[in-house]
Design an enzyme around this catalytic site. Sequence first.
Site, PDB file in Angstrom:
ATOM      1  N   SER A 133     -11.923  -7.973   3.408  1.00  0.00           N
ATOM      2  CA  SER A 133     -11.098  -6.987   4.092  1.00  0.00           C
ATOM      3  C   SER A 133     -12.018  -5.941   4.697  1.00  0.00           C
ATOM      4  CB  SER A 133     -10.119  -6.343   3.099  1.00  0.00           C
ATOM      5  OG  SER A 133      -9.274  -5.404   3.737  1.00  0.00           O
TER       6      SER A 133
ATOM      7  N   TRP B  97      -3.656  -5.405   8.695  1.00  0.00           N
ATOM      8  CA  TRP B  97      -3.032  -4.386   7.851  1.00  0.00           C
ATOM      9  C   TRP B  97      -2.712  -3.184   8.738  1.00  0.00           C
ATOM     10  CZ3 TRP B  97      -5.176   0.491   7.053  1.00  0.00           C
ATOM     11  CH2 TRP B  97      -6.562   0.649   7.124  1.00  0.00           C
TER      12      TRP B  97
ATOM     13  N   GLN C 180      -9.046  -9.293   6.445  1.00  0.00           N
ATOM     14  CA  GLN C 180      -7.913  -8.389   6.616  1.00  0.00           C
ATOM     15  C   GLN C 180      -8.428  -7.111   7.268  1.00  0.00           C
ATOM     16  OE1 GLN C 180      -5.399  -5.969   3.477  1.00  0.00           O
ATOM     17  NE2 GLN C 180      -4.824  -8.116   3.341  1.00  0.00           N
TER      18      GLN C 180
ATOM     19  N   TYR D  74      -4.394   0.103  -5.356  1.00  0.00           N
ATOM     20  CA  TYR D  74      -3.016   0.524  -5.111  1.00  0.00           C
ATOM     21  C   TYR D  74      -2.319   0.969  -6.393  1.00  0.00           C
ATOM     22  CZ  TYR D  74      -3.503  -2.036  -0.656  1.00  0.00           C
ATOM     23  OH  TYR D  74      -3.905  -2.518   0.565  1.00  0.00           O
TER      24      TYR D  74
ATOM     25  N   TRP E 110       0.845  -1.202   0.000  1.00  0.00           N
ATOM     26  CA  TRP E 110       0.000   0.000   0.000  1.00  0.00           C
ATOM     27  C   TRP E 110       0.880   1.251   0.000  1.00  0.00           C
ATOM     28  CZ3 TRP E 110      -1.967   2.729   4.816  1.00  0.00           C
ATOM     29  CH2 TRP E 110      -2.911   3.718   4.502  1.00  0.00           C
TER      30      TRP E 110
ATOM     31  N   THR F 184      10.315   0.251   2.856  1.00  0.00           N
ATOM     32  CA  THR F 184      11.278   0.163   1.755  1.00  0.00           C
ATOM     33  C   THR F 184      12.705   0.078   2.280  1.00  0.00           C
ATOM     34  OG1 THR F 184      11.329   2.587   1.596  1.00  0.00           O
ATOM     35  CG2 THR F 184       9.777   1.420   0.151  1.00  0.00           C
TER      36      THR F 184
END
Length: 282
Positions: free
Chosen positions: A148, A195, A169, A53, A24, A240
């Site tokens: 979700s 999430w 989710q 996304y 996401w 990341t």
Amino acid sequence: MTVAADSFVLSNGVAFPRIGFGTWRLADGEVVYHAVRKAVEVGYRFFDTATIYNNEQGVGRALLECGLPRDAYFVTSKVWNTERGYDTTLRACEASLKRLKMDYLDLYLIHWPASFFLFDDWENINRETWRAMTRLYREGVLRSIGVSNFLPHHLAALMKTEVAPMVDQLEIHPGYAQREAVRFCQVHGILVEAWSPLGAGGVLNHAWLGSLAAAKGRSVAEVCLQWNLQHGMLSIPRTTHEDRMRTNLLPNPFTLTEEEMQAIDCLEPKEWSGKHPDTLPF
């Protein structure tokens, strides 16, 4: 749903890694491509994306080029709100597969429930969406299916269908435990996936969690993810940064005591998305 040493096993026997990689807000193209490639290198084997996304192409390209066979990793995508319904869900899933360049998905979810806030026939919309997903599941296009952001009253109608949801989710992290929904899912054998398990980073500066983590020689992120695991929930953190990718996999096992678990359960509400499925305006 049962728990193996390193995986959660769904009601249909499909096993998923205990911690996945969320995508996401990772932009399509080089950003998500390099993040997923690095995540594969670090050891992730479960990847979560969604139509909304807008990064399915990058996720798919990274996985196709990662050197692993298709059956070595697991991929989730989701049908978006504007594509709910029987025929539109069938087309949405086909489009996701084309963008991912895959023949099947390991898990497909209804991203948000239709609710009474917008639709008089909200239960039927959810049932028709689910009917399409059940067809694709029976055909082998989807290895497992779920939802979700569904709360117990959204789930109720789907529990009476041919195939019950295997996954829900939900946004879950310290300060936002969603106990009623989690309890419903676990009673009915539905795996809960968390999430935003770190509250989009918002819980990482929580003073008490920081002191607990320091006492255990761990990061706050590790404590949050371990809390989810001990509650029987799969987590899909997103980052990341390679070092955080590695620690988020919890490579060095530890345990929270019952008292620590209860203390985290009771933390004051803090840092949640603010989106409630019954009042979502789309």
